[in-house]
Design an enzyme around this catalytic site. Structure first.
Site, PDB file in Angstrom:
ATOM      1  N   ARG A 164       0.839  -1.219   0.000  1.00 47.15           N
ATOM      2  CA  ARG A 164       0.000   0.000   0.000  1.00 47.15           C
ATOM      3  C   ARG A 164       0.869   1.264   0.000  1.00 47.15           C
ATOM      4  O   ARG A 164       0.535   2.266   0.601  1.00 47.15           O
ATOM      5  CB  ARG A 164      -0.965   0.026   1.208  1.00 47.15           C
ATOM      6  CG  ARG A 164      -1.887  -1.167   1.323  1.00 47.15           C
ATOM      7  CD  ARG A 164      -2.833  -1.304   0.124  1.00 47.15           C
ATOM      8  NE  ARG A 164      -3.546  -2.577   0.241  1.00 47.15           N
ATOM      9  CZ  ARG A 164      -3.108  -3.717  -0.318  1.00 47.15           C
ATOM     10  NH1 ARG A 164      -2.012  -3.719  -1.038  1.00 47.15           N
ATOM     11  NH2 ARG A 164      -3.782  -4.825  -0.174  1.00 47.15           N
ATOM     12  N   SER A 238     -10.783  -0.687   3.996  1.00 53.45           N
ATOM     13  CA  SER A 238      -9.845  -1.062   5.064  1.00 53.45           C
ATOM     14  C   SER A 238      -9.138   0.182   5.589  1.00 53.45           C
ATOM     15  O   SER A 238      -8.463   0.875   4.824  1.00 53.45           O
ATOM     16  CB  SER A 238      -8.805  -2.053   4.544  1.00 53.45           C
ATOM     17  OG  SER A 238      -9.446  -3.210   4.067  1.00 53.45           O
ATOM     18  N   GLU A 334      -3.948   2.734   6.686  1.00 51.87           N
ATOM     19  CA  GLU A 334      -3.854   2.662   5.227  1.00 51.87           C
ATOM     20  C   GLU A 334      -4.435   3.937   4.617  1.00 51.87           C
ATOM     21  O   GLU A 334      -4.002   4.408   3.570  1.00 51.87           O
ATOM     22  CB  GLU A 334      -4.631   1.438   4.731  1.00 51.87           C
ATOM     23  CG  GLU A 334      -4.512   1.193   3.254  1.00 51.87           C
ATOM     24  CD  GLU A 334      -5.207  -0.100   2.818  1.00 51.87           C
ATOM     25  OE1 GLU A 334      -5.833  -0.065   1.752  1.00 51.87           O
ATOM     26  OE2 GLU A 334      -5.146  -1.104   3.541  1.00 51.87           O
TER      27      GLU A 334
END
Length: 338
Positions: A164, A238, A334
């Site tokens: 990520r 998420s 994230e």
């Protein structure tokens, strides 16, 4: 061209009602350059580029210029014996792009179905799901350097993709605006059904002849069952990354918590399921006012209506602290905090 004091509520999937000092949209390079010239004249000190607004949490008003990227278009730019190279404008909706490629029979991104956001964010975040990441299908991107007023091409090595992560999230943060991305897709599919519940869902669907369309539908079904629709309940998918720890640390944790969910990772590391860790700390289904932790997936923080970004951020802080106290593991967000 630049609107002033505009609510960003319609422009972020968390539905946070923060105000931008300025907002402008652009759908090509010429418009972008005009907007940046005007911003310079008006003395805007900071800029925030928005695509789908699906991976940000606005914790307060933004005292700068928000640039809404609306560059669209999908075209095949090259092909060889094995691959087809498909270019997408940074403002194209990611899932629309996936569906377009599925329709044409281009393989490689079916596991990334139904991820919210636009094409421009896909390499920035190195988005991933169900065993596939953007770096696996990435070929090249075109980005505009704000300071140099010039276009630059980035290949896979230039982007320095991580979990990520990319250079656009760290060393080049705020310096570039992504204009388009070229993906290297397969003419003959290589099916990836080993991750998560994909195979189980395919069995439930009664799929006999495996196809990229079937895998895509399985992913859509799984995501829809676990994640809230942001149009109904504000969220950014998420919220936390799955943490990685050394194998020996994972082994010790397994001895204490035998049911802990983990996956082998590279370089002597083990990836832990952040959702499981959060759930064990009692956060799943937690709600304070309109901010909370989703009752079907602890990895997702939600806005049930009128929560502020600061309230959601506060819950994320408490979650990080409690997971650290219980497991000695530090979660990373994230989602980009603005």
């Amino acid at each position: 061209m630049i609107q002033e004091n505009i609510s960003l509520k319609p422009y972020n999937t968390f539905g946070i009602d923060a105000v931008a000092k300025g907002l402008a949209t652009f759908s090509n390079l010429e418009q972008l350059e005009e907007v940046l010239k005007e911003a310079e004249k008006r003395n805007y000190k900071s800029q925030l580029v928005l695509g789908g607004g699906s991976n940000i949490l606005l914790t307060g008003d933004f005292n700068g210029l928000v640039l809404k990227n609306e560059i669209d278009g999908i075209e095949v730019v090259a092909e060889d014996a094995d691959f087809i190279y498909v270019k997408g404008g940074a403002g194209e909706v990611w899932h629309h792009f996936v569906l377009h490629c599925l329709e044409k029979g281009y393989a490689g991104i079916e596991n990334l179905s139904l991820i919210p956001g636009n094409i421009g964010a896909s390499p920035m975040q190195n988005i991933g799901a169900y065993g596939v990441e953007i770096k696996d299908v990435f070929h090249q991107l075109e980005a505009y350097h704000i300071g140099d007023k010039a276009i630059q091409l980035f290949n896979t090595a230039d982007c320095r993709f991580g979990y990520r992560e990319s250079v656009f999230k760290n060393i080049y943060k705020g310096q570039y605006i992504i204009l388009s991305v070229i993906y290297k897709l397969l003419k003959k599919p290589r099916f990836n059904t080993s991750y998560g519940a994909i195979q189980q869902e395919l069995d439930n669907m009664g799929v006999k002849d495996l196809s990229i369309q079937a895998i895509s539908q399985a992913v859509i079904n799984i995501r829809s069952s676990k994640l809230p629709d942001w149009k109904l309940v504000g969220n950014a998918g998420s919220f936390f990354k799955n943490p990685t720890v050394d194998n020996n640390v994972a082994q010790k944790l397994k001895e204490t918590f035998p049911k802990m969910v983990s996956f082998p990772f590279e370089n002597g590391k083990t990836k832990l399921a952040a959702g499981w860790l959060i759930e064990q700390c009692g956060w799943k289904g937690y709600r304070k006012g309109d901010a909370g932790c989703y009752d079907k997936q602890a990895l997702v923080l939600v806005n049930y209506g009128h929560a502020t970004g600061a309230e959601i951020y506060a819950i994320s802080e408490q979650i990080i602290q409690s997971v650290n106290e219980k497991f000695g593991v530090t979660l990373e967000r994230e989602v980009n905090i603005i």
